[in-house]
Design a protein around this motif. Structure first.
Motif, PDB file in Angstrom:
ATOM      1  N   ASN A  68       0.826  -1.218   0.000  1.00  0.00           N
ATOM      2  CA  ASN A  68       0.000   0.000   0.000  1.00  0.00           C
ATOM      3  C   ASN A  68       0.853   1.258   0.000  1.00  0.00           C
ATOM      4  O   ASN A  68       0.519   2.251  -0.645  1.00  0.00           O
ATOM      5  CB  ASN A  68      -0.919   0.012   1.235  1.00  0.00           C
ATOM      6  N   LEU A 121       3.832   1.530  -1.330  1.00  0.00           N
ATOM      7  CA  LEU A 121       4.388   1.711  -2.676  1.00  0.00           C
ATOM      8  C   LEU A 121       3.334   2.223  -3.657  1.00  0.00           C
ATOM      9  O   LEU A 121       3.631   3.006  -4.561  1.00  0.00           O
ATOM     10  CB  LEU A 121       4.985   0.396  -3.184  1.00  0.00           C
ATOM     11  N   ILE A 122       2.095   1.759  -3.468  1.00  0.00           N
ATOM     12  CA  ILE A 122       1.008   2.262  -4.311  1.00  0.00           C
ATOM     13  C   ILE A 122       0.841   3.771  -4.063  1.00  0.00           C
ATOM     14  O   ILE A 122       0.692   4.558  -5.003  1.00  0.00           O
ATOM     15  CB  ILE A 122      -0.304   1.501  -4.015  1.00  0.00           C
ATOM     16  N   ASP A 172       3.624   5.686  -5.749  1.00  0.00           N
ATOM     17  CA  ASP A 172       3.401   5.772  -7.188  1.00  0.00           C
ATOM     18  C   ASP A 172       2.406   6.891  -7.497  1.00  0.00           C
ATOM     19  O   ASP A 172       2.606   7.689  -8.423  1.00  0.00           O
ATOM     20  CB  ASP A 172       2.889   4.423  -7.704  1.00  0.00           C
ATOM     21  N   GLU A 173       1.345   6.963  -6.673  1.00  0.00           N
ATOM     22  CA  GLU A 173       0.343   8.005  -6.894  1.00  0.00           C
ATOM     23  C   GLU A 173       0.910   9.401  -6.636  1.00  0.00           C
ATOM     24  O   GLU A 173       0.603  10.351  -7.341  1.00  0.00           O
ATOM     25  CB  GLU A 173      -0.878   7.763  -5.984  1.00  0.00           C
ATOM     26  N   GLU A 176       6.936   3.789 -10.080  1.00  0.00           N
ATOM     27  CA  GLU A 176       6.400   2.465  -9.821  1.00  0.00           C
ATOM     28  C   GLU A 176       7.564   1.514  -9.581  1.00  0.00           C
ATOM     29  O   GLU A 176       8.303   1.186 -10.492  1.00  0.00           O
ATOM     30  CB  GLU A 176       5.541   2.018 -11.012  1.00  0.00           C
ATOM     31  N   ILE A 225       1.061  -1.499 -10.470  1.00  0.00           N
ATOM     32  CA  ILE A 225       1.362  -1.749  -9.056  1.00  0.00           C
ATOM     33  C   ILE A 225       0.090  -1.989  -8.241  1.00  0.00           C
ATOM     34  O   ILE A 225       0.069  -2.787  -7.315  1.00  0.00           O
ATOM     35  CB  ILE A 225       2.207  -0.589  -8.470  1.00  0.00           C
ATOM     36  N   LYS A 226      -0.999  -1.337  -8.628  1.00  0.00           N
ATOM     37  CA  LYS A 226      -2.246  -1.484  -7.868  1.00  0.00           C
ATOM     38  C   LYS A 226      -2.830  -2.881  -7.987  1.00  0.00           C
ATOM     39  O   LYS A 226      -3.686  -3.255  -7.192  1.00  0.00           O
ATOM     40  CB  LYS A 226      -3.287  -0.487  -8.379  1.00  0.00           C
ATOM     41  N   ARG A 241      -0.963  -5.692  -8.172  1.00  0.00           N
ATOM     42  CA  ARG A 241      -0.032  -6.731  -7.760  1.00  0.00           C
ATOM     43  C   ARG A 241      -0.651  -7.663  -6.730  1.00  0.00           C
ATOM     44  O   ARG A 241      -1.470  -7.259  -5.916  1.00  0.00           O
ATOM     45  CB  ARG A 241       1.231  -6.111  -7.175  1.00  0.00           C
ATOM     46  N   ARG A 294      -7.520  -7.614   0.684  1.00  0.00           N
ATOM     47  CA  ARG A 294      -7.348  -6.168   0.870  1.00  0.00           C
ATOM     48  C   ARG A 294      -8.542  -5.596   1.644  1.00  0.00           C
ATOM     49  O   ARG A 294      -8.388  -4.857   2.611  1.00  0.00           O
ATOM     50  CB  ARG A 294      -7.241  -5.512  -0.520  1.00  0.00           C
TER      51      ARG A 294
END
Lengths: 89, 425
Positions: A51, A53-54, A57-58, A63, B247-248, B250, B320
């Motif tokens: 989360n 890392l997400i 990225d945002e 990424e 990435i979202k 993964r 999640r």
């Protein structure tokens, strides 16, 4: 003429702390050793880390591939990595 | 006509506060719909309904604390004509009850419930007897000091209940709920409540864990097996798969472990179920309780449902959602009560092996340690492989080591064939 860097190291650090404080609200970042194992120090599990890392990225558009996870142990590792990989705008 | 009761969501839950109704009279409900929000000392829980039908009557206004087992609402096949007219008169779509509380009709045919908010005084002997006889203690009128419930009171209540049941044999059995009988609720660990002071919530959770684990240690003769599993194929497959994904999207390795456990349980079903009334009752549905640690301390093991039937993407979304809601303190009642086996994954902590305590009435617990590079010999070749140790805690009343061994071998095989894990069941 070169454009100045869009994001400074300190700005990246602030972004990182913002994201981490959402995950570990009790953490005191002023006392976080920048060379220590960050996930261990802040008790971040693999779900939290993904989360994080997400969120990165945002926030800054980097990424990070899974293969690079192993390079990102400490806060300084992460800052170096993001500074290098920060896409020029 | 079905009854909707204040559920028991843990071994030490005696009462709950009905915070909010999510339905109103006249609403159609389906099995699994959220009927009400209930707050217990352990957290805020969305309580689901187990029947299809129409809400005919709400008996307890929001804001009331009532003992476990109290009748909260009736679910019928259709609205009675008079009530339907009344329901229509209510403001449509009003999310909450009107300011004036609805007419409150006390439960009939049973002793009055214990006074709101008071702990039930029950002697240990009476409590044990009530558990054996399936008597709801909140419905027993105590005659001891300060209204304490004694052994004699429980026996009297049991006799009265038997008489009532004999008088109305046509009572439909409850819908097929994967729960043990009401007197022996699946013990559950509570979620946190963010708004409540940490001390109370944490103490409540600690008590719930203590009750469940003490019972497990007292009643379950555990046996332990372990095996080392080469994770190179699964992890290589996953890395390639994740490289293709944004990435979202993964997938975490835990998702593959969940899926592998579910596949192994399909092959060895005796570890997926409950030990109830001196009998192993394997369950067809595979609902894996996933141990989730909380930052403030304690843990919750809510269930991921039908893991064998879900794709990896669906499981990742489920996981999640479940972790997020667990940490926010917003779980559903079924998630706290219907796990058929538990999985604990301590690999993130750097632990190599975990020997778990089974969650009664379940009969097995699977533990995963950390993936570490290990020297590995395969077909006479020496190499280094990422490997993890999987352990199985089994209930020796329900199964023997042979069954446990078959499970671990099936688990190992599943993790050597990641393509199969990804393919639909």
């Amino acid at each position: 003429m070169f454009a100045p860097p869009v994001v400074t190291r300190n700005q990246i650090k602030e972004t990182i702390f913002d994201l981490l404080s959402a995950i570990a609200p009790e953490a005191d970042f002023a006392r976080l050793d920048p060379n220590a194992d960050m996930r261990q120090a802040l008790d971040i599990d693999s779900f939290d880390f993904l989360n994080f890392l997400i969120g990165l990225d945002e926030a800054i558009g980097v990424e990070i591939p899974e293969a690079d996870y192993g390079k990102l142990v400490s806060l300084n590792d992460l800052l170096d990595y993001l500074f290098v990989h920060n896409p020029p705008v | 006509m079905a009854e909707f009761l204040m559920p028991s969501l843990g071994t030490d839950m005696e009462a709950g506060t009905l915070v909010e109704w999510m339905v109103k009279p006249g609403d159609k409900v389906k099995r699994g719909d959220i009927m009400a929000i209930v707050e217990t000392v352990k957290g805020v829980i969305e309580v689901e309904v187990f029947e299809d039908g129409v809400v005919t009557e709400l008996l307890v206004p929001a804001g009331t604390e009532v003992p476990v087992g109290t009748l909260l609402a009736f679910i019928g096949e259709k609205m009675p004509a008079a009530a339907a007219a009344q329901a229509v008169a209510m403001p449509a779509g009003a999310p909450q009850m009107p300011a004036a509380p609805p007419p409150f009709s006390p439960p009939t045919g049973a002793a009055p419930p214990a006074p709101n908010g008071k702990r039930l005084r029950v002697s240990p002997v009476a409590r044990r007897l009530a558990e054996e006889l399936g008597i709801d203690l909140s419905q027993v009128q105590g005659t001891g000091p300060h209204g304490a419930v004694s052994r004699a009171d429980v026996e009297a209540a049991a006799a009265a209940q038997a008489a009532r049941q004999a008088a109305k044999p046509a009572t439909a059995p409850p819908a097929a709920v994967p729960l043990p009988k009401p007197a022996e609720p699946a013990p559950t660990l509570p979620p946190p409540v963010e708004t409540a002071p940490r001390g109370d919530v944490y103490a409540g959770m600690r008590r719930a864990i203590a009750a469940a684990m003490s019972r497990a240690n007292r009643d379950i003769p555990h046996y332990y097996l372990e095996t080392r599993i080469d994770m190179s194929r699964t992890l290589t497959w996953l890395e390639a798969e994740n490289l293709k994904r944004p990435i979202k999207e993964r997938i975490l390795p835990a998702v593959l472990l969940l899926k592998a456990v579910a596949k192994a349980l399909v092959a060895v079903p005796d570890l997926n179920g409950y030990w109830i009334d001196d009998q192993l009752r394997p369950q067809e549905a595979i609902h894996i309780g996933f141990a989730i640690a909380l930052r403030q301390g304690g843990l919750v093991t809510p269930a991921l449902h039908h893991v064998d039937l879900r794709s990896l993407d669906e499981l990742m979304a489920d996981l999640r959602d479940l972790i997020t809601r667990t940490r926010a303190g917003r779980l559903r009642s079924s998630e706290l009560t219907d796990a058929t086996i538990t999985l604990t994954n301590l690999g993130d902590l750097g632990v190599e092996k975990v020997y778990g305590v089974i969650y009664p009435p379940q009969v097995a617990l699977v533990g995963f340690g950390k993936v570490v590079e290990q020297v590995w010999v395969e077909k006479g070749m020496l190499g280094i492989r990422p490997a993890l140790t999987a352990t199985l805690a089994g209930d020796h009343r329900a199964t023997d080591g042979r069954v446990g061994g078959q499970f671990l071998e099936a688990l190992n095989r599943s993790l050597q064939e990641p393509d199969q894990l990804a393919s639909p069941a």
